[in-house]
Design an enzyme around this catalytic site. Structure first.
Site, mmCIF file in Angstrom:
data_model
loop_
_atom_site.group_PDB
_atom_site.id
_atom_site.type_symbol
_atom_site.label_atom_id
_atom_site.label_comp_id
_atom_site.label_asym_id
_atom_site.label_seq_id
_atom_site.Cartn_x
_atom_site.Cartn_y
_atom_site.Cartn_z
ATOM 1 N N GLY A 94 2.271 7.632 7.140
ATOM 2 C CA GLY A 94 1.243 6.843 6.842
ATOM 3 C C GLY A 94 0.839 6.151 5.826
ATOM 4 N N ARG A 122 8.183 -8.197 -6.970
ATOM 5 C CA ARG A 122 8.355 -8.719 -7.584
ATOM 6 C C ARG A 122 7.404 -9.365 -7.556
ATOM 7 N NH1 ARG A 122 10.098 -12.274 -1.191
ATOM 8 N NH2 ARG A 122 7.921 -11.433 -1.379
ATOM 9 N N VAL A 159 0.383 -1.400 0.289
ATOM 10 C CA VAL A 159 0.080 0.345 -0.341
ATOM 11 C C VAL A 159 1.081 1.054 0.035
ATOM 12 C CG1 VAL A 159 -1.677 0.789 0.544
ATOM 13 C CG2 VAL A 159 -1.886 -0.921 1.042
ATOM 14 N N LYS A 202 13.396 9.725 10.942
ATOM 15 C CA LYS A 202 12.415 9.982 11.553
ATOM 16 C C LYS A 202 11.875 8.449 12.026
ATOM 17 C CE LYS A 202 8.391 8.124 9.378
ATOM 18 N NZ LYS A 202 8.570 6.692 9.635
ATOM 19 N N SER A 210 7.273 9.345 6.299
ATOM 20 C CA SER A 210 5.824 9.504 7.574
ATOM 21 C C SER A 210 4.455 10.012 6.629
ATOM 22 C CB SER A 210 6.418 10.579 8.723
ATOM 23 O OG SER A 210 6.323 11.985 8.324
ATOM 24 N N GLU A 222 6.240 10.177 18.629
ATOM 25 C CA GLU A 222 5.073 9.575 17.842
ATOM 26 C C GLU A 222 3.924 8.543 19.408
ATOM 27 O OE1 GLU A 222 4.296 7.924 14.189
ATOM 28 O OE2 GLU A 222 3.235 7.145 15.008
ATOM 29 N N TYR A 223 5.126 7.517 19.837
ATOM 30 C CA TYR A 223 4.721 6.888 20.826
ATOM 31 C C TYR A 223 5.202 8.206 22.757
ATOM 32 C CZ TYR A 223 6.723 2.089 18.880
ATOM 33 O OH TYR A 223 6.703 1.103 18.593
ATOM 34 N N HIS A 236 11.295 10.833 15.434
ATOM 35 C CA HIS A 236 9.829 11.106 15.409
ATOM 36 C C HIS A 236 9.205 10.488 15.200
ATOM 37 C CE1 HIS A 236 6.219 10.225 12.471
ATOM 38 N NE2 HIS A 236 6.255 11.427 12.655
ATOM 39 N N ASN A 237 9.362 9.037 14.589
ATOM 40 C CA ASN A 237 8.633 7.908 15.758
ATOM 41 C C ASN A 237 8.541 7.652 17.241
ATOM 42 O OD1 ASN A 237 8.429 7.487 12.553
ATOM 43 N ND2 ASN A 237 8.547 5.292 12.709
HETATM 44 P P1 2AM Z 1 5.223 -9.020 -3.181
HETATM 45 O O1 2AM Z 1 4.165 -8.933 -3.609
HETATM 46 O O2 2AM Z 1 5.921 -10.049 -4.262
HETATM 47 O O3 2AM Z 1 5.067 -9.599 -1.568
HETATM 48 C C1 2AM Z 1 5.788 -5.385 1.405
HETATM 49 O O4 2AM Z 1 6.000 -6.590 1.178
HETATM 50 C C2 2AM Z 1 6.863 -5.609 -0.382
HETATM 51 O O5 2AM Z 1 7.607 -6.021 -0.220
HETATM 52 C C3 2AM Z 1 5.264 -6.308 -0.659
HETATM 53 O O6 2AM Z 1 5.522 -5.364 -2.263
HETATM 54 C C4 2AM Z 1 6.806 -7.389 -1.501
HETATM 55 O O7 2AM Z 1 6.341 -8.173 -2.713
HETATM 56 C C5 2AM Z 1 7.849 -6.981 -1.209
HETATM 57 N N1 2AM Z 1 8.904 -7.532 -1.104
HETATM 58 C C6 2AM Z 1 9.203 -8.517 0.456
HETATM 59 N N2 2AM Z 1 10.232 -9.562 0.510
HETATM 60 C C7 2AM Z 1 10.324 -8.529 -1.129
HETATM 61 C C8 2AM Z 1 12.096 -9.079 -1.364
HETATM 62 N N3 2AM Z 1 12.834 -9.786 -0.628
HETATM 63 N N4 2AM Z 1 12.172 -9.275 -2.554
HETATM 64 C C9 2AM Z 1 11.302 -8.674 -3.166
HETATM 65 N N5 2AM Z 1 10.752 -7.580 -2.935
HETATM 66 C C10 2AM Z 1 10.231 -7.666 -1.801
#
Ligand code: 2AM
Length: 500
Positions: A134, A36, A15, A204, A132, A211-212, A207-208
């Site tokens: 979200g 990926r 997201v 950052k 930051s 925030e806590y 900042h977090n």
């Molecule tokens: P994915 O959709 O193929 O799982 C948050 O998890 C993001 O990080 C996702 O877009 C995820 O891809 C990606 N991600 C997590 N591990 C990864 C890795 N080892 N190599 C590439 N992308 C990765």
């Protein structure tokens, strides 16, 4: 694939990645995206066919890299840690000298320092940028905290400045509704160059941590309102709503006002009452507290905020203990209106201490890592686009405008007078928490911090004497220059033994 090369690329379409890519495309930049799992890329591009800049979906990392204008700029938004390293390794096979990798995840700043060094040695450039705010911040304007070589930042700057949150230059209030791609009249953009290597991710992290602390302080106010004053969530909401009109005006007070209005759709009871009282955490607050301990800087409020989450998590133990440890505490019989104002003031004073502690951390870190942090600019870019966004940050900005070398926020004339104005109420609330058995670790640790910081003499003289007694750790004297160390030969004969 588009004929034109893209201005920038982004890897990782969870997201946050999707939202940041849309924000960038909305501001007229063409952005290539890669994930990926390719089906996510296809779905994302298909769902967003008409952005002003254009999204270019790519199926392989090779195709992705080839689609970018040089020097290439690649944002990584995958999980912090191993996934980030894996993506960087894949990219370095394909990128060319001077290309720039930007890590927008919540990386540990020491990882960022390591990665920058490695990548620089291979001829690449690296920016570790805090992002930051979200999901919503990423989509409509985050606060962005970039660190790395300034030449790399300069390449990224036009895009980062375009997509960051904007605030009014004079009031520090967020400016909403700015049209994508159009400069905002009178607006200040919530991004600035933070410093070398890991500085952006460090800031950052702080900042977090802050925030806590902010969240914990609001929770303590809520608990006092409920436990001592018997207020119902709706009434609390009205109170927080009023507070949001004054010095506490902030994102977190605003969402608390909303949350306390909310009813549970299933049962119709106030929503907060149905939420289980065990808090989770992802680790950035803990990192801040650990780093405070490592550097030997007092940041108890942030640490207490982390511990408060830890003790909330042992719910079963607490429920069992509540049957056994029944403190004999009196009920509250003070004036409700007066005490509500006192809670407000306690929250305000504690918040000033919390931010003072956060800035003390950054001041020490800059010495440790040889950064040159601009605290005024840091408070400025937190005024919009992030969870700790608050009117209060304008005052911190002004404090550092008055004195960029301010030793502690508590010494700024504005904050000094604000604490003086509210201090009696703060003490009243901390005392009430103790007398009536309501745990308020953030409020009370903030007060202890304040009283310690303003103490010319602390009982550490006795402590140092104890250390000299049992460990010959030596001591300095009040009547001799600092840096000269002494030791007394404690009489052996009547010494208490460690073994009884
Ligand atoms: P994915 O959709 O193929 O799982 C948050 O998890 C993001 O990080 C996702 O877009 C995820 O891809 C990606 N991600 C997590 N591990 C990864 C890795 N080892 N190599 C590439 N992308 C990765």
């Amino acid at each position: 694939m588009a004929d034109k090369k893209s201005d920038i690329g982004l890897v990782g379409l969870a997201v946050m990645g999707q939202n940041l890519a849309l924000n960038i495309a909305d501001h007229g930049f063409q952005i290539s995206v890669y994930n990926r799992t390719a089906s996510k890329t296809d779905a994302f591009v298909a769902e967003n066919p008409n952005t002003p800049g254009g999204l270019v979906g790519t199926q392989t990392l090779e195709e992705f890299v080839q689609s970018l204008e040089r020097p290439r700029k690649v944002i990584i938004l995958v999980q912090a840690g191993r996934a980030t390293d894996a993506v960087i390794d894949g990219l370095t096979e394909l990128l060319e000298p001077d290309d720039i990798i930007i890590d927008g995840g919540n990386a540990l700043w020491t990882d960022t320092i390591r990665r920058e060094k490695d990548l620089n040695a291979k001829g690449f450039r690296f920016v570790g940028s805090g992002v930051s705010g979200g999901e919503e911040g990423a989509r409509f304007g985050p606060s962005l905290m970039p660190g790395g070589k300034e030449s790399a930042w300069n390449e990224l700057k036009p895009i980062w400045e375009a997509i960051a949150a904007k605030v009014d230059a004079d009031t520090g209030k967020p400016i909403d509704g700015a049209e994508p791609g159009k400069p905002v009249e009178g607006g200040v953009t919530c991004t600035t160059y933070i410093g070398e290597n890991g500085a952006g991710h460090y800031v950052k992290m702080v900042h977090n941590g802050i925030e806590y602390g902010d969240m914990q302080m609001i929770c303590e106010a809520y608990q006092l309102m409920g436990n001592l004053l018997g207020m119902e969530p709706k009434e609390m909401s009205e109170t927080f709503g009023t507070w949001n009109e004054g010095v506490l005006d902030s994102f977190l007070i605003e969402i608390t006002t909303d949350i306390l209005q909310q009813t549970d759709p299933e049962t119709g009871v106030p929503f907060v009452d149905i939420v289980l009282d065990t808090a989770g955490q992802k680790g950035t607050g803990k990192w801040t507290a650990v780093n405070a301990l490592d550097m030997g800087i007092s940041a108890p409020l942030i640490a207490e905020a982390v511990f408060a989450r830890c003790i909330s998590a042992v719910k079963d133990e607490r429920v069992a203990a509540s049957e056994v440890l029944k403190a004999d505490v009196p009920g509250f019989d003070g004036d409700k209106e007066e005490f509500t104002q006192a809670i407000h003031d306690a929250l305000y004073c504690s918040k000033i201490c919390s931010y003072a502690q956060g800035f003390q951390l950054m001041r020490e870190a800059q010495n440790e890592y040889d950064w040159n942090l601009n605290f005024g600019e840091i408070s400025m870019i937190w005024r919009g686009g992030c969870i700790i966004r608050a009117a209060f940050l304008q005052k911190i900005f002004e404090a550092y405008q008055r004195d960029e070398n301010l030793a502690n926020l508590l010494l700024d004339p504005f904050f000094k007078s604000e604490i003086e104005r509210c201090e009696a109420n703060w003490r009243k609330v901390v005392a009430a928490g103790a007398i009536h058995g309501v745990p308020i670790p953030a409020f009370s640790s903030a007060l202890a911090y304040y009283d310690s910081y303003r103490s010319a003499r602390l009982p550490a003289n006795l402590l140092q004497a104890q250390r000299d007694y049992f460990g010959a750790h030596t001591y300095e004297r009040t009547d001799k220059p600092r840096g000269e160390f002494f030791h007394i030969d404690w009489p052996e004969a009547d010494r208490p033994q460690l073994k009884m």
